[in-house]
Write an enzyme that holds these catalytic residues in place. Structure first.
Site, PDB file in Angstrom:
ATOM      1  N   ALA A  56     -15.523  57.125 -36.383  1.00 22.34           N
ATOM      2  CA  ALA A  56     -16.681  57.779 -35.771  1.00 22.34           C
ATOM      3  C   ALA A  56     -16.330  59.076 -35.061  1.00 22.34           C
ATOM      4  O   ALA A  56     -17.150  59.999 -35.010  1.00 22.34           O
ATOM      5  CB  ALA A  56     -17.363  56.815 -34.811  1.00 22.34           C
ATOM      6  N   LEU A  57     -15.134  59.180 -34.511  1.00 21.92           N
ATOM      7  CA  LEU A  57     -14.757  60.412 -33.814  1.00 21.92           C
ATOM      8  C   LEU A  57     -14.594  61.597 -34.760  1.00 21.92           C
ATOM      9  O   LEU A  57     -14.713  62.745 -34.339  1.00 21.92           O
ATOM     10  CB  LEU A  57     -13.470  60.208 -33.013  1.00 21.92           C
ATOM     11  CG  LEU A  57     -13.617  59.371 -31.746  1.00 21.92           C
ATOM     12  CD1 LEU A  57     -12.257  59.145 -31.091  1.00 21.92           C
ATOM     13  CD2 LEU A  57     -14.588  60.023 -30.764  1.00 21.92           C
ATOM     14  N   HIS A  88     -11.910  51.933 -24.952  1.00 21.60           N
ATOM     15  CA  HIS A  88     -11.984  52.771 -26.153  1.00 21.60           C
ATOM     16  C   HIS A  88     -13.384  52.756 -26.775  1.00 21.60           C
ATOM     17  O   HIS A  88     -13.848  53.771 -27.285  1.00 21.60           O
ATOM     18  CB  HIS A  88     -10.940  52.302 -27.165  1.00 21.60           C
ATOM     19  CG  HIS A  88     -10.755  53.241 -28.318  1.00 21.60           C
ATOM     20  ND1 HIS A  88     -10.244  54.505 -28.170  1.00 21.60           N
ATOM     21  CD2 HIS A  88     -11.018  53.082 -29.636  1.00 21.60           C
ATOM     22  CE1 HIS A  88     -10.204  55.092 -29.353  1.00 21.60           C
ATOM     23  NE2 HIS A  88     -10.663  54.248 -30.255  1.00 21.60           N
ATOM     24  N   ASN A 113     -28.655  60.079 -36.599  1.00 20.84           N
ATOM     25  CA  ASN A 113     -27.446  59.399 -36.142  1.00 20.84           C
ATOM     26  C   ASN A 113     -27.591  57.900 -36.364  1.00 20.84           C
ATOM     27  O   ASN A 113     -28.284  57.215 -35.629  1.00 20.84           O
ATOM     28  CB  ASN A 113     -27.184  59.698 -34.665  1.00 20.84           C
ATOM     29  CG  ASN A 113     -25.848  59.162 -34.203  1.00 20.84           C
ATOM     30  OD1 ASN A 113     -25.214  58.359 -34.887  1.00 20.84           O
ATOM     31  ND2 ASN A 113     -25.423  59.589 -33.031  1.00 20.84           N
TER      32      ASN A 113
END
Length: 159
Positions: A56-57, A88, A113
């Site tokens: 996802a990052l 995290h 999203n």
């Protein structure tokens, strides 16, 4: 009063999708549902581009590059972040969400999203169908809305 009605006609729209592969079984199912819904809305298969990233990052960076290409009417982010035992989860959830939003605003492009943030696998699985289908609908509706608003803006400038 001028009311702009929702337009879910996907014909002539170009859609980019970025899927995070972490928890890939869920993300892959979401991609299938999203793809099927886009086709049902009239988006041509050749007008859908899918890129995958590790997690996802990494999604916002690829969305940013897709947006910068000016080849897409809307983008979709797909993935899932499941709470673990450490902080995290919050970091990944917050940063990926903020990044997705920033890309949309910076490039004036709608981004649906559909990165799920859940407590466990069961919650994620339960949300696959609805969230993925909604993302496709949001992308098409918002692409049509933004395109219409831009057309009206240019029409006003021509007068």
């Amino acid at each position: 009063m001028n009311i702009i009605e929702p337009d879910l006609n996907g014909k002539q729209l170009r859609i980019g999708i970025v899927q995070a592969r972490f928890t890939n079984e869920i993300g892959s199912e979401m991609l299938k549902v999203c793809h099927r819904t886009l086709l049902d809305l009239g988006v041509a298969d050749e007008d859908i581009t899918v890129a995958t990233v590790p997690g996802a990052l990494e999604v916002p960076l690829v969305l940013q590059n897709m947006a910068a290409s000016e080849q897409y009417d809307a983008l979709i982010a797909i993935g899932v972040v499941i709470r673990g035992e450490t902080y995290h989860f919050e970091l990944v959830s917050n940063e990926s969400g903020a990044g997705v939003t920033r890309v949309g605003l910076d490039y004036n492009i709608p981004i649906a999203n559909a990165i799920l943030t859940t407590e466990n696998d069961e919650q994620a699985v339960a949300r696959i169908e609805e969230k993925a289908a909604d993302a496709a609908k949001v992308a098409v509706e918002c692409a049509n809305l933004v395109n219409r608003l831009l057309e009206e803006q240019f029409d006003d400038e021509d007068e």
